[in-house]
Design a protein around this motif. Structure first.
Motif, mmCIF file in Angstrom:
data_model
loop_
_atom_site.group_PDB
_atom_site.id
_atom_site.type_symbol
_atom_site.label_atom_id
_atom_site.label_comp_id
_atom_site.label_asym_id
_atom_site.label_seq_id
_atom_site.Cartn_x
_atom_site.Cartn_y
_atom_site.Cartn_z
ATOM 1 N N VAL A 94 -41.878 -24.021 17.159
ATOM 2 C CA VAL A 94 -40.653 -24.442 17.832
ATOM 3 C C VAL A 94 -39.716 -25.087 16.818
ATOM 4 O O VAL A 94 -40.150 -25.879 15.982
ATOM 5 C CB VAL A 94 -40.975 -25.440 18.969
ATOM 6 C CG1 VAL A 94 -39.709 -25.898 19.672
ATOM 7 C CG2 VAL A 94 -41.918 -24.805 19.971
ATOM 8 N N MET A 95 -38.450 -24.714 16.880
ATOM 9 C CA MET A 95 -37.439 -25.354 16.035
ATOM 10 C C MET A 95 -36.479 -26.112 16.936
ATOM 11 O O MET A 95 -36.253 -25.724 18.082
ATOM 12 C CB MET A 95 -36.654 -24.307 15.245
ATOM 13 C CG MET A 95 -37.426 -23.755 14.071
ATOM 14 S SD MET A 95 -36.595 -22.343 13.357
ATOM 15 C CE MET A 95 -35.352 -23.152 12.423
ATOM 16 N N ASN A 125 -35.988 -18.343 8.621
ATOM 17 C CA ASN A 125 -36.560 -17.703 7.433
ATOM 18 C C ASN A 125 -37.192 -16.374 7.832
ATOM 19 O O ASN A 125 -37.115 -15.958 8.987
ATOM 20 C CB ASN A 125 -37.553 -18.638 6.729
ATOM 21 C CG ASN A 125 -38.742 -18.974 7.606
ATOM 22 O OD1 ASN A 125 -39.097 -18.221 8.501
ATOM 23 N ND2 ASN A 125 -39.349 -20.118 7.365
ATOM 24 N N ILE A 151 -43.775 -14.538 5.200
ATOM 25 C CA ILE A 151 -43.834 -15.998 5.217
ATOM 26 C C ILE A 151 -44.352 -16.425 6.595
ATOM 27 O O ILE A 151 -44.112 -15.756 7.591
ATOM 28 C CB ILE A 151 -42.421 -16.550 4.914
ATOM 29 C CG1 ILE A 151 -42.439 -18.037 4.658
ATOM 30 C CG2 ILE A 151 -41.427 -16.208 6.000
ATOM 31 C CD1 ILE A 151 -41.119 -18.552 4.099
ATOM 32 N N SER A 152 -45.096 -17.514 6.630
ATOM 33 C CA SER A 152 -45.630 -17.950 7.927
ATOM 34 C C SER A 152 -44.700 -18.992 8.548
ATOM 35 O O SER A 152 -43.846 -19.557 7.876
ATOM 36 C CB SER A 152 -47.025 -18.527 7.743
ATOM 37 O OG SER A 152 -46.955 -19.652 6.913
ATOM 38 N N GLY A 153 -44.899 -19.244 9.812
ATOM 39 C CA GLY A 153 -44.095 -20.249 10.493
ATOM 40 C C GLY A 153 -44.741 -21.617 10.361
ATOM 41 O O GLY A 153 -45.884 -21.744 9.944
ATOM 42 N N VAL A 154 -43.982 -22.633 10.703
ATOM 43 C CA VAL A 154 -44.517 -23.997 10.629
ATOM 44 C C VAL A 154 -44.690 -24.518 12.043
ATOM 45 O O VAL A 154 -43.790 -24.422 12.864
ATOM 46 C CB VAL A 154 -43.561 -24.912 9.836
ATOM 47 C CG1 VAL A 154 -43.995 -26.359 9.933
ATOM 48 C CG2 VAL A 154 -43.527 -24.481 8.396
ATOM 49 N N SER A 155 -45.874 -25.035 12.306
ATOM 50 C CA SER A 155 -46.111 -25.613 13.627
ATOM 51 C C SER A 155 -46.340 -27.113 13.478
ATOM 52 O O SER A 155 -47.270 -27.538 12.802
ATOM 53 C CB SER A 155 -47.331 -24.971 14.284
ATOM 54 O OG SER A 155 -47.587 -25.637 15.492
ATOM 55 N N TYR A 156 -45.462 -27.873 14.111
ATOM 56 C CA TYR A 156 -45.638 -29.325 14.105
ATOM 57 C C TYR A 156 -46.619 -29.761 15.195
ATOM 58 O O TYR A 156 -46.821 -30.930 15.427
ATOM 59 C CB TYR A 156 -44.288 -30.011 14.323
ATOM 60 C CG TYR A 156 -43.356 -29.868 13.142
ATOM 61 C CD1 TYR A 156 -43.607 -30.547 11.954
ATOM 62 C CD2 TYR A 156 -42.236 -29.057 13.202
ATOM 63 C CE1 TYR A 156 -42.769 -30.418 10.873
ATOM 64 C CE2 TYR A 156 -41.383 -28.927 12.115
ATOM 65 C CZ TYR A 156 -41.652 -29.604 10.959
ATOM 66 O OH TYR A 156 -40.818 -29.481 9.874
ATOM 67 N N PHE A 157 -47.194 -28.775 15.899
ATOM 68 C CA PHE A 157 -48.090 -29.077 17.010
ATOM 69 C C PHE A 157 -49.531 -28.722 16.661
ATOM 70 O O PHE A 157 -50.356 -28.539 17.536
ATOM 71 C CB PHE A 157 -47.676 -28.268 18.249
ATOM 72 C CG PHE A 157 -46.240 -28.457 18.657
ATOM 73 C CD1 PHE A 157 -45.899 -29.393 19.620
ATOM 74 C CD2 PHE A 157 -45.230 -27.704 18.091
ATOM 75 C CE1 PHE A 157 -44.585 -29.558 20.009
ATOM 76 C CE2 PHE A 157 -43.916 -27.875 18.464
ATOM 77 C CZ PHE A 157 -43.585 -28.806 19.432
ATOM 78 N N ALA A 158 -49.788 -28.573 15.349
ATOM 79 C CA ALA A 158 -51.073 -28.013 14.940
ATOM 80 C C ALA A 158 -52.228 -29.010 14.945
ATOM 81 O O ALA A 158 -53.341 -28.662 14.581
ATOM 82 C CB ALA A 158 -50.930 -27.372 13.563
ATOM 83 N N CYS A 159 -51.988 -30.256 15.318
ATOM 84 C CA CYS A 159 -53.078 -31.237 15.328
ATOM 85 C C CYS A 159 -53.268 -31.801 16.743
ATOM 86 O O CYS A 159 -52.973 -32.976 16.984
ATOM 87 C CB CYS A 159 -52.794 -32.375 14.353
ATOM 88 S SG CYS A 159 -52.338 -31.836 12.707
ATOM 89 N N ASN A 178 -45.818 -22.958 4.751
ATOM 90 C CA ASN A 178 -45.208 -21.637 4.531
ATOM 91 C C ASN A 178 -44.474 -21.539 3.200
ATOM 92 O O ASN A 178 -43.766 -20.571 2.947
ATOM 93 C CB ASN A 178 -44.272 -21.285 5.684
ATOM 94 C CG ASN A 178 -43.072 -22.185 5.761
ATOM 95 O OD1 ASN A 178 -42.974 -23.158 5.012
ATOM 96 N ND2 ASN A 178 -42.156 -21.900 6.648
ATOM 97 N N CYS A 192 -47.934 -33.903 10.987
ATOM 98 C CA CYS A 192 -49.191 -33.170 11.210
ATOM 99 C C CYS A 192 -49.729 -32.628 9.877
ATOM 100 O O CYS A 192 -49.037 -31.885 9.178
ATOM 101 C CB CYS A 192 -48.924 -32.041 12.186
ATOM 102 S SG CYS A 192 -50.280 -30.931 12.371
#
Lengths: 583, 229
Positions: free
Chosen positions: A282-283, A298, A374-382, B70, B101
């Motif tokens: 999510v952005m 990106n 390129i991969s996405g960034v998840s701020y919800f990964a924890c 990334n 995180c």
């Protein structure tokens, strides 16, 4: 030392400092001496000029950053706009630009109208700051299902361009193209020799070569060579050449307003998400007081369905999402109608016939390279809690799930509307101000969630060890639900979101599934009526080397035109062409 | 006097003009970074050790940059490493500290006031911690890099029954994915399985390195060892 002398020395030192400043910066205020000359320039070499709807346009792009030719260009996104003359209908596509030269192809839609089109190629920087540097080329597109029109619309000759071409020095590298014969027979072997004179030993020329039949539209379709394009100059307006620079990622600009009265939604909080079965990507962005917002996408977001929605509770407002397409305005006012001659009609009819034969008989090789993205960034990964409902006995709906296996969650009902309460560990309280995500997308329809049971839900993740802050919004907790079918209800998407497909066309690095990638010999099929005999976008000549290229003619007799365009590693454009006959 | 005044004016005008020009050039990057910073999300951090003696922070709020999984980076963030929970905190523009995180970053760098790197941390996967069965992903400070890397795990412990926090830093030597935990003692260093004992002994001797409880000397010893291997 006398005071007068001291003052003079001091004055002299200050003057030196001021002059040195002028020398250091003076030539590059805002990055450029002359905007159009020093900023980005583009040239595109096409495999031919006349296409039939459904065919691929093969192209080689040369992008020059005026300050440092053949360095990696500043802009990372390149736009193509194909506009139909007269109607102004525009097809837009874009590619990622990672090098100063790239080649690729674009498949024309089968439903395109027949007529003259203008292909414009530009970066967002050029579009916004230096429109003089937009590359444009005219091409003819036919359609097998549509009759060729009696007349075509073209630009009025005087309305094209009043810029001047800089003269080229004699000692600059000079490209030579030599055919083994002047006249070839059908299905004959053609050998083309390419040499570059005056090329420094450590210099390399990057070239592209097209060999196609001569078209009877000389003087009608206005197409520049790379030398004209890169050496063109004029009295262009002095503007800063930085506005719109996309040097980090694709910039998604848009505006949110109230559909009913058109007023902007001030400081709107916006979530951008995509359906994901692993973790939410999510952005967040906040709009300004005019409702304008900007998001940087990106390459992870390339060719994905992007879902935009308001992050705060604005469910009652009908939202109008206006996303900037980054097309260019088509100035068709100067178009004039030109009747087609018999010779031109015959040529166009022949091109259609050839396409029909080629479509039936030509071999197609499909080989797709997939490059890791390129991969996405998840701020919800924890997450604090992860639950797999499948591990438990079957439960028919979400209430049963929360009641039996997730004590931190409460599904409650208020006036026939469900809402979720989550126990926050740090506060020790239950609250309904939570961010609910369904398959990675913020989702506010809890009534739908209430219908999901263990057969539907694959995984539930909860973040409840503290307040979760996303942009300017503070949530009590985050509940992320993943379903087995990884889908969102259509009704929700239609009502609350804006969806757009972030289409990016592949280049040679990603996709080389085209007819020219097939070796020459295997392309000699029967019947062979190719009107485009050869296309090679990746030729390289170093120092004094000579390269020889071989290909076969088809059964189509006539005059052929071999054209080579390119640029040296020091940034000098090169162009040469020859003609030969096939009888 | 008049001459000086004219010259100063010229100087100011040229300097001002060109500083504006440079500012314009930086604008796309600044806007991009601002957008990245504004888009960051995380859990609000509340300090559980307000009245404790000692600190569980590695540093005060310091400007730094984070390296996302990334490959992208976000610069211009106020960062702080919290050693008790092994978390990276960032201070939002509204002064709310948040936890970033760990799973979404590869590491971070902290800079001092002169823009020099003060400390670099990386996330290392699968570090076995004492008294824990499972391995964990930890922020490790890079002390020496090379074929053999030397890391510090800036762990802070809490003494039971007294409101006191104590430094519980642990050190690790890595050879690619293999690693060994060591104490700042010469014997520990020489006993590392992938280090050539005699070679290390000679380095310590010839360079007169005094290793006992001396982090800087350990860094020096391992750096020299890396250079010679």
């Amino acid at each position: 030392m006398r005071t007068g002398n001291k003052i003079q020395i001091f004055t002299f030192i200050l003057l030196i400092v001021a002059i040195s400043d002028l020398l250091i910066y003076g030539g590059s205020i805002n990055g450029c001496d002359n905007r159009a000359d020093e900023c980005e320039k583009i040239f595109v070499h096409l495999d031919k000029t006349v296409y039939v709807a459904g065919e691929n346009i093969h192209y080689k792009v040369y992008v020059v950053n005026g300050k440092s030719p053949l360095q990696v260009p500043e802009s990372k996104i390149l736009y193509f706009a194909l506009s139909e003359h007269n109607s102004g209908k525009q097809i837009l596509w874009r590619v990622n630009l990672s090098k100063s030269t790239l080649n690729g192809s674009y498949q024309l839609s089968e439903s395109m109208n027949a007529g003259v089109y203008e292909l414009a190629v530009y970066t967002n920087l050029i579009r916004e700051s230096i429109p003089e540097n937009i590359f444009s080329q005219e091409l003819f597109i036919l359609n097998l299902a549509i009759e060729i029109p009696d007349s075509i619309y073209i630009h009025e000759p005087n309305a094209v361009n009043d810029s001047k071409i800089r003269t080229v020095n004699d000692d600059q590298p000079n490209l030579r193209l030599h055919a083994s014969k002047a006249v070839y027979s059908t299905n004959d072997k053609v050998a083309l020799k390419i040499t570059v004179d005056n090329l420094n030993l450590n210099d390399t020329a990057y070239l592209s070569l097209s060999v196609t039949n001569e078209i009877p539209f000389k003087g009608i379709l206005h197409n520049a060579s790379i030398i004209e394009q890169f050496n063109r100059f004029g009295d262009f307006i002095d503007r800063p050449c930085l506005s719109g620079l996309e040097n980090y990622a694709y910039i998604l600009n848009g505006r949110v307003s109230d559909k009913n009265n058109g007023s902007p939604i001030r400081n709107a909080k916006i979530f951008l998400a995509l359906v994901d079965s692993v973790s939410p990507k999510v952005m967040y962005s906040a709009a300004d007081s005019d409702g304008n917002f900007r998001l940087y996408l990106n390459q992870f977001y390339d060719n994905k369905e992007i879902i935009l929605q308001l992050a705060d509770d604005s469910g009652n407002i009908d939202i109008l999402w206006d996303l900037q397409q980054k097309g260019i305005p088509y100035t068709g006012s100067s178009d004039i109608s030109l009747p087609l001659s018999n010779e031109q009609m015959a040529f166009l009819n022949q091109t259609k016939d050839v396409r029909l034969i080629e479509a039936v008989y030509s071999e197609r090789m499909i080989s797709k390279k997939v490059i890791p993205g390129i991969s996405g960034v998840s701020y919800f990964a924890c997450p604090d809690i992860i639950i797999f409902p499948d591990d438990y006995a079957e439960m028919a709906n979400f209430r049963e799930i929360t009641d039996n296996i997730i004590p931190q969650l409460r599904l409650r009902n208020r006036r026939d509307n469900y809402y979720l309460e989550v126990y926050n560990d740090s506060k020790g309280t239950l609250s309904e101000n939570n961010l609910v995500l369904l398959n990675g997308v913020p989702f506010s329809d809890i009534n739908y969630i209430a219908t999901l049971g263990t057969r539907d839900i694959k995984k539930i993740e909860i973040i409840n060890s503290g307040s979760f802050i996303a942009g300017d919004i503070r949530y009590n907790a985050v509940i992320s639900i993943y379903t087995h079918n990884v889908r969102l209800p259509e009704s929700y998407l239609k009502a609350y979101t804006m969806i757009f497909l972030n289409t990016v066309t592949g280049t040679n690095e990603v996709n080389d599934s085209d007819e020219y990638s097939v070796p020459v010999r295997t392309r000699a099929h029967f019947p062979d009526f190719r009107n485009s005999l050869y296309w090679n976008p990746e030729l390289k000549v170093s120092g004094n080397n000579t390269i020889t290229l071989e290909f076969t003619t088809s059964q189509l007799e006539g005059e052929y035109h071999a054209e080579i365009q390119g640029i040296t590693s020091s940034g000098i454009p090169l162009n040469e062409s020859i003609s030969f006959s096939v009888k | 006097m008049k001459n000086i005044f004219i010259c100063l004016s010229i100087l100011c005008v040229t300097q001002y003009g060109f500083s504006q020009a440079e500012h314009v050039e930086d604008e796309p990057y600044a806007t991009y970074m601002q957008s990245k910073r504004n888009g960051m999300m995380g859990l609000e951090y509340t300090d559980p050790f307000l009245n404790y003696e000692g600190s569980h922070y590695f540093n005060d709020w310091t400007y730094g940059e984070i390296f996302l999984k990334n490959g992208e980076k976000i610069t211009g963030l106020l960062l702080r490493y919290e050693g008790y929970t092994d978390q990276l905190l960032w201070l939002r523009e509204d002064y709310i500290p948040c936890i970033l995180c760990k799973a979404c970053i590869n590491g971070f760098k902290l800079y001092d006031d002169s823009d020099n790197i003060k400390a670099s941390f990386v996330v290392r996967k699968g570090i076995r911690l004492p008294f824990e069965n499972d391995s964990a992903d930890c922020f490790l400070q890079i002390l020496a890099e090379g074929q053999y890397s030397f890391f510090a795990f800036r762990r802070v412990g809490r003494l039971p029954d007294v409101f006191k926090l104590v430094d519980n830093t642990r050190y690790y030597i890595f050879d690619n994915d293999k690693y060994e935990k060591i104490s700042l003692r010469i014997r520990d260093l020489l006993n590392v399985s992938f280090i050539d004992k005699s070679k290390m002994k000679s380095i310590i001797k010839t360079n007169k390195i005094r290793l006992r409880n001396n982090e800087q000397e350990f860094i020096r010893a391992i750096s020299i060892y890396n250079m010679s291997s």
